[in-house]
Scaffold this motif. Sequence first.
Motif, PDB file in Angstrom:
ATOM      1  N   VAL A  83       0.836  -1.193   0.000  1.00 46.72           N
ATOM      2  CA  VAL A  83       0.000   0.000   0.000  1.00 46.72           C
ATOM      3  C   VAL A  83       0.874   1.246   0.000  1.00 46.72           C
ATOM      4  CG1 VAL A  83      -0.190   0.090   2.526  1.00 46.72           C
ATOM      5  CG2 VAL A  83      -2.015   1.080   1.108  1.00 46.72           C
ATOM      6  N   GLY A  84       0.429   2.280  -0.727  1.00 43.15           N
ATOM      7  CA  GLY A  84       1.165   3.530  -0.809  1.00 43.15           C
ATOM      8  C   GLY A  84       0.712   4.529   0.232  1.00 43.15           C
ATOM      9  N   CYS A  85       1.547   5.553   0.451  1.00 37.92           N
ATOM     10  CA  CYS A  85       1.281   6.562   1.472  1.00 37.92           C
ATOM     11  C   CYS A  85       1.661   7.928   0.915  1.00 37.92           C
ATOM     12  CB  CYS A  85       2.081   6.226   2.730  1.00 37.92           C
ATOM     13  SG  CYS A  85       1.818   7.349   4.115  1.00 37.92           S
ATOM     14  N   GLU A  86       0.992   8.987   1.400  1.00 36.51           N
ATOM     15  CA  GLU A  86       1.276  10.330   0.909  1.00 36.51           C
ATOM     16  C   GLU A  86       2.658  10.834   1.308  1.00 36.51           C
ATOM     17  OE1 GLU A  86      -1.551  13.399   1.501  1.00 36.51           O
ATOM     18  OE2 GLU A  86      -2.686  12.827  -0.275  1.00 36.51           O
ATOM     19  N   ASP A  87       3.322  10.166   2.257  1.00 40.26           N
ATOM     20  CA  ASP A  87       4.682  10.571   2.604  1.00 40.26           C
ATOM     21  C   ASP A  87       5.705  10.049   1.600  1.00 40.26           C
ATOM     22  OD1 ASP A  87       4.938   7.891   3.167  1.00 40.26           O
ATOM     23  OD2 ASP A  87       5.352   8.138   5.297  1.00 40.26           O
ATOM     24  N   GLY A  88       5.233   9.409   0.524  1.00 37.05           N
ATOM     25  CA  GLY A  88       6.107   8.934  -0.537  1.00 37.05           C
ATOM     26  C   GLY A  88       6.576   7.515  -0.382  1.00 37.05           C
ATOM     27  N   ARG A  89       6.091   6.816   0.628  1.00 36.25           N
ATOM     28  CA  ARG A  89       6.541   5.442   0.852  1.00 36.25           C
ATOM     29  C   ARG A  89       5.538   4.421   0.309  1.00 36.25           C
ATOM     30  NH1 ARG A  89       8.370   5.981   7.227  1.00 36.25           N
ATOM     31  NH2 ARG A  89      10.081   7.447   6.890  1.00 36.25           N
ATOM     32  N   LEU A  90       6.082   3.318  -0.143  1.00 32.51           N
ATOM     33  CA  LEU A  90       5.276   2.132  -0.415  1.00 32.51           C
ATOM     34  C   LEU A  90       5.635   1.117   0.656  1.00 32.51           C
ATOM     35  CD1 LEU A  90       3.378   0.659  -2.631  1.00 32.51           C
ATOM     36  CD2 LEU A  90       5.437  -0.676  -3.006  1.00 32.51           C
ATOM     37  N   TRP A  91       4.641   0.747   1.465  1.00 29.79           N
ATOM     38  CA  TRP A  91       4.848  -0.203   2.550  1.00 29.79           C
ATOM     39  C   TRP A  91       4.434  -1.596   2.118  1.00 29.79           C
ATOM     40  CZ3 TRP A  91       7.484   0.714   6.876  1.00 29.79           C
ATOM     41  CH2 TRP A  91       7.624   2.039   7.313  1.00 29.79           C
ATOM     42  N   THR A  92       5.218  -2.588   2.525  1.00 36.61           N
ATOM     43  CA  THR A  92       4.829  -3.989   2.379  1.00 36.61           C
ATOM     44  C   THR A  92       4.805  -4.597   3.771  1.00 36.61           C
ATOM     45  OG1 THR A  92       5.627  -4.253   0.131  1.00 36.61           O
ATOM     46  CG2 THR A  92       5.494  -6.228   1.476  1.00 36.61           C
ATOM     47  N   LEU A  93       3.607  -5.028   4.194  1.00 37.45           N
ATOM     48  CA  LEU A  93       3.381  -5.517   5.549  1.00 37.45           C
ATOM     49  C   LEU A  93       3.002  -6.992   5.519  1.00 37.45           C
ATOM     50  CD1 LEU A  93       1.027  -2.583   6.682  1.00 37.45           C
ATOM     51  CD2 LEU A  93       3.533  -2.653   6.825  1.00 37.45           C
ATOM     52  N   ASP A  94       3.332  -7.694   6.589  1.00 37.50           N
ATOM     53  CA  ASP A  94       2.888  -9.069   6.732  1.00 37.50           C
ATOM     54  C   ASP A  94       1.376  -9.088   6.915  1.00 37.50           C
ATOM     55  OD1 ASP A  94       2.187 -11.571   8.477  1.00 37.50           O
ATOM     56  OD2 ASP A  94       4.142 -12.004   7.594  1.00 37.50           O
ATOM     57  N   ALA A  95       0.672  -9.827   6.063  1.00 36.75           N
ATOM     58  CA  ALA A  95      -0.793  -9.796   6.101  1.00 36.75           C
ATOM     59  C   ALA A  95      -1.358 -10.333   7.400  1.00 36.75           C
ATOM     60  CB  ALA A  95      -1.356 -10.588   4.916  1.00 36.75           C
ATOM     61  N   ALA A  96      -0.656 -11.258   8.043  1.00 39.00           N
ATOM     62  CA  ALA A  96      -1.171 -11.870   9.269  1.00 39.00           C
ATOM     63  C   ALA A  96      -0.911 -11.035  10.502  1.00 39.00           C
ATOM     64  CB  ALA A  96      -0.555 -13.264   9.448  1.00 39.00           C
ATOM     65  N   THR A  97       0.232 -10.323  10.550  1.00 33.55           N
ATOM     66  CA  THR A  97       0.633  -9.621  11.774  1.00 33.55           C
ATOM     67  C   THR A  97       0.680  -8.112  11.647  1.00 33.55           C
ATOM     68  OG1 THR A  97       2.998  -9.710  11.220  1.00 33.55           O
ATOM     69  CG2 THR A  97       2.045 -11.617  12.373  1.00 33.55           C
ATOM     70  N   GLY A  98       0.799  -7.593  10.418  1.00 32.58           N
ATOM     71  CA  GLY A  98       0.977  -6.161  10.221  1.00 32.58           C
ATOM     72  C   GLY A  98       2.406  -5.694  10.364  1.00 32.58           C
ATOM     73  N   ASP A  99       3.333  -6.604  10.626  1.00 32.16           N
ATOM     74  CA  ASP A  99       4.743  -6.227  10.755  1.00 32.16           C
ATOM     75  C   ASP A  99       5.297  -5.837   9.382  1.00 32.16           C
ATOM     76  OD1 ASP A  99       4.706  -6.828  13.461  1.00 32.16           O
ATOM     77  OD2 ASP A  99       5.332  -8.909  13.140  1.00 32.16           O
ATOM     78  N   PRO A 100       6.113  -4.769   9.324  1.00 32.02           N
ATOM     79  CA  PRO A 100       6.674  -4.362   8.028  1.00 32.02           C
ATOM     80  C   PRO A 100       7.710  -5.360   7.518  1.00 32.02           C
ATOM     81  CG  PRO A 100       7.519  -2.978   9.801  1.00 32.02           C
ATOM     82  CD  PRO A 100       6.451  -3.830  10.402  1.00 32.02           C
ATOM     83  N   ARG A 101       7.599  -5.714   6.242  1.00 31.05           N
ATOM     84  CA  ARG A 101       8.603  -6.571   5.601  1.00 31.05           C
ATOM     85  C   ARG A 101       9.662  -5.710   4.926  1.00 31.05           C
ATOM     86  NH1 ARG A 101       5.444 -11.632   2.615  1.00 31.05           N
ATOM     87  NH2 ARG A 101       4.509 -12.524   4.501  1.00 31.05           N
ATOM     88  N   TRP A 102       9.218  -4.683   4.200  1.00 29.24           N
ATOM     89  CA  TRP A 102      10.139  -3.723   3.603  1.00 29.24           C
ATOM     90  C   TRP A 102       9.376  -2.464   3.230  1.00 29.24           C
ATOM     91  CZ3 TRP A 102       8.608  -2.487  -1.326  1.00 29.24           C
ATOM     92  CH2 TRP A 102       7.942  -3.465  -2.090  1.00 29.24           C
ATOM     93  N   CYS A 103      10.131  -1.409   2.943  1.00 34.37           N
ATOM     94  CA  CYS A 103       9.545  -0.119   2.598  1.00 34.37           C
ATOM     95  C   CYS A 103      10.374   0.510   1.487  1.00 34.37           C
ATOM     96  CB  CYS A 103       9.515   0.789   3.830  1.00 34.37           C
ATOM     97  SG  CYS A 103       8.950   2.473   3.487  1.00 34.37           S
TER      98      CYS A 103
END
Length: 493
Positions: free
Chosen positions: A274-294
Amino acid sequence: MDVPPHTGDLDLSAVTDADRLHALLRTLQARAGLSYREVESRTRKAGHHVSKSNVAEILKGNRYPRRESLVAIVEACGVPPGELTDWVRAWERVAAASHTGPEPDELVKSSRQEAERIVAEARLEAGAILEAAWRRAEPPGERTAMFRGGPSRSGTYAPGIKPPSWRPWSFNAIGAASSSPVVEGRTVFLGGGGYLHAVDAFTGEENWRYQAGTVDSSAAVVDTSVYVGSGDGFIFGAWYVHSIDRHTGKSRWRFATDGPVLSSPAVAGGAVHVGCEDGRLWTLDAATGDPRWCYQSDGPVTSSPAVVHGVVYMGSQAGHLTALDARNGNVCWTVPMDGPVAASAAVVQGTVYVSTYSGRTYAMDALTGLLHWSFAPDEPINSSPAVDGTSVYVTTCEGNLWCLDAPTGRPYWKHEVGARLDSSPVLAGGIVYVGSADGCVYAIDTETRRRRWRMQTGGAVRSTPSAAHGIVYLRSDDGRLYAIDAETGASAL
């Protein structure tokens, strides 16, 4: 399959004929330990469906695959994105040296008939499944629904059939917003009035609501979880990506971001992108919400990422389209555009289609980013294209719907709606549906190029419609969610 199959001894550089390519494909399938049905299932989940019969014919050597089908099959067998180029080059050598490979002119000539055949088969299959569904509980297994039809963002939907007792309805979604409806099974998910609403798709009755702040993002549904972004940190003190139980409406986890989340999540491979207005694209673990990479982009990311064959495609307001490895965020390629990319890219049959606000639509190779063609109607474009494999449908801010030839970008026709079009078009059953600033939703027949019907709401329609069960779902700036008969335009008004 957790470990990719060993392919180091498969000498793809020596492949010069179809028999050798088919033999290597069979070896790959055997090492992956997958049946024809399992290969088909994986291609469907990845966004490019190759039917079981086609998989069987290709692997048996009875049919030479199209390039996009070959990529889908080897990806389904576990070949990582970085090794796909060798398979594509082998395919190209065989196609160039042998008449068994489809010539470009033949593909262009036959693509429309092939698409019509596939659509006709899909209608029959979907109709039989849906008819049976009215008489029994929904089947178990993973169920998915996302903005613009799935992670590929193609904007195409199976037409479906209406329940026998269905009647048009509308639901008060509490205020204007750009969140678009997403339909999974018997539920419509929609943001509005500080909530994510879950509404019965057949009756319009609310099942639950989840307080999330301003929800301009559209939901993604995978099995029992719903994912959505919120954009009102002024009330809640932060902006979030939320995971919600689809049955109860209770929070499972939430992840705080540093800016509003207008982008709609794409979920694939157990990850939320998912993208964000701060310019980041976040990739999160679907089960936990923990970030995998940004990934830090060079401008706000309001467009919704597309995910196909292990690659994430994202646009930025600074005017770049970037392809990232879904596993680690490494850049596969990035291409400068002629203006901001606020709308989502569509990835269909190995090609990325994307429009810029400056008024140009591009078609690029999904593996390399190389340009196939571009089309400039000299009108600003604030929407995402709908692509069915043979045609590309583009709407402009000056009120025009364009139909382009997918392989070449040549315009087939133009339909003048007459009002500003910020809503992205969607395609179902040979009909293009699009909302407009005059408060109407229009249904345009792709064959006759004429308007089938028009339905007036009480406000501008900026969000993107969705289609399911023979019904069109859309939200208007009058604050209501409408369920409309897809064939006739009959509504609750």
